[in-house]
Design an enzyme around this catalytic site. Sequence first.
Site, mmCIF file in Angstrom:
data_model
loop_
_atom_site.group_PDB
_atom_site.id
_atom_site.type_symbol
_atom_site.label_atom_id
_atom_site.label_comp_id
_atom_site.label_asym_id
_atom_site.label_seq_id
_atom_site.Cartn_x
_atom_site.Cartn_y
_atom_site.Cartn_z
ATOM 1 N N HIS A 12 0.773 -1.244 0.000
ATOM 2 C CA HIS A 12 0.000 0.000 0.000
ATOM 3 C C HIS A 12 0.803 1.293 0.000
ATOM 4 C CE1 HIS A 12 -3.631 -2.293 0.524
ATOM 5 N NE2 HIS A 12 -3.170 -2.852 1.629
ATOM 6 N N ASP A 40 -8.474 -7.731 -6.998
ATOM 7 C CA ASP A 40 -9.573 -6.882 -7.471
ATOM 8 C C ASP A 40 -9.311 -5.397 -7.272
ATOM 9 O OD1 ASP A 40 -11.233 -8.768 -8.524
ATOM 10 O OD2 ASP A 40 -12.414 -9.033 -6.698
ATOM 11 N N HIS A 82 -9.343 -3.717 -10.752
ATOM 12 C CA HIS A 82 -9.254 -4.657 -11.867
ATOM 13 C C HIS A 82 -10.429 -4.423 -12.809
ATOM 14 C CE1 HIS A 82 -9.373 -8.899 -13.582
ATOM 15 N NE2 HIS A 82 -8.201 -8.408 -13.948
ATOM 16 N N HIS A 113 -2.878 -3.053 8.162
ATOM 17 C CA HIS A 113 -3.990 -3.335 7.248
ATOM 18 C C HIS A 113 -4.633 -2.024 6.822
ATOM 19 C CE1 HIS A 113 -7.722 -5.026 5.662
ATOM 20 N NE2 HIS A 113 -8.375 -4.189 6.444
#
EC number: 3.1.27.-
Length: 123
Positions: A12, A40, A82, A113
């Site tokens: 990230h 995705d 995606h 996260h």
Amino acid sequence: QNDAYRGFLRKHYDPSPTGHDDRYCNTMMERRNMTRPCKDTNTFIHGNSDDIRAVCDDRNGEPYRNGLRRSRSPFQVTTCRHRGGSPRPPCRYRAFRANRVIVIRCRDGFPIHLEENFIPPRP
């Protein structure tokens, strides 16, 4: 640094992107090993990693629901989505740029996260 934080940065964090277009997403998703299968959605946070870490404490963060933390200040981000079709490479992504707050989970003062599906409320 712990492994979970290193994993967070790999997935990230991109301090100074070379662009924010679809080609950027196609390149970064492959470079960061998220194309087998095609992930995705993935968001890259730009800027200073210390500012992201500061979301884990009161310098730049505040408690959010379910033990998450929300940033007090917005970050420049690029979200890669995606385009659909086969989950097998080659993966094709569409880029979405934004300047928004982020929601993360922290452990021992480190981000581990990113809450991908957080949509900030409209001002």
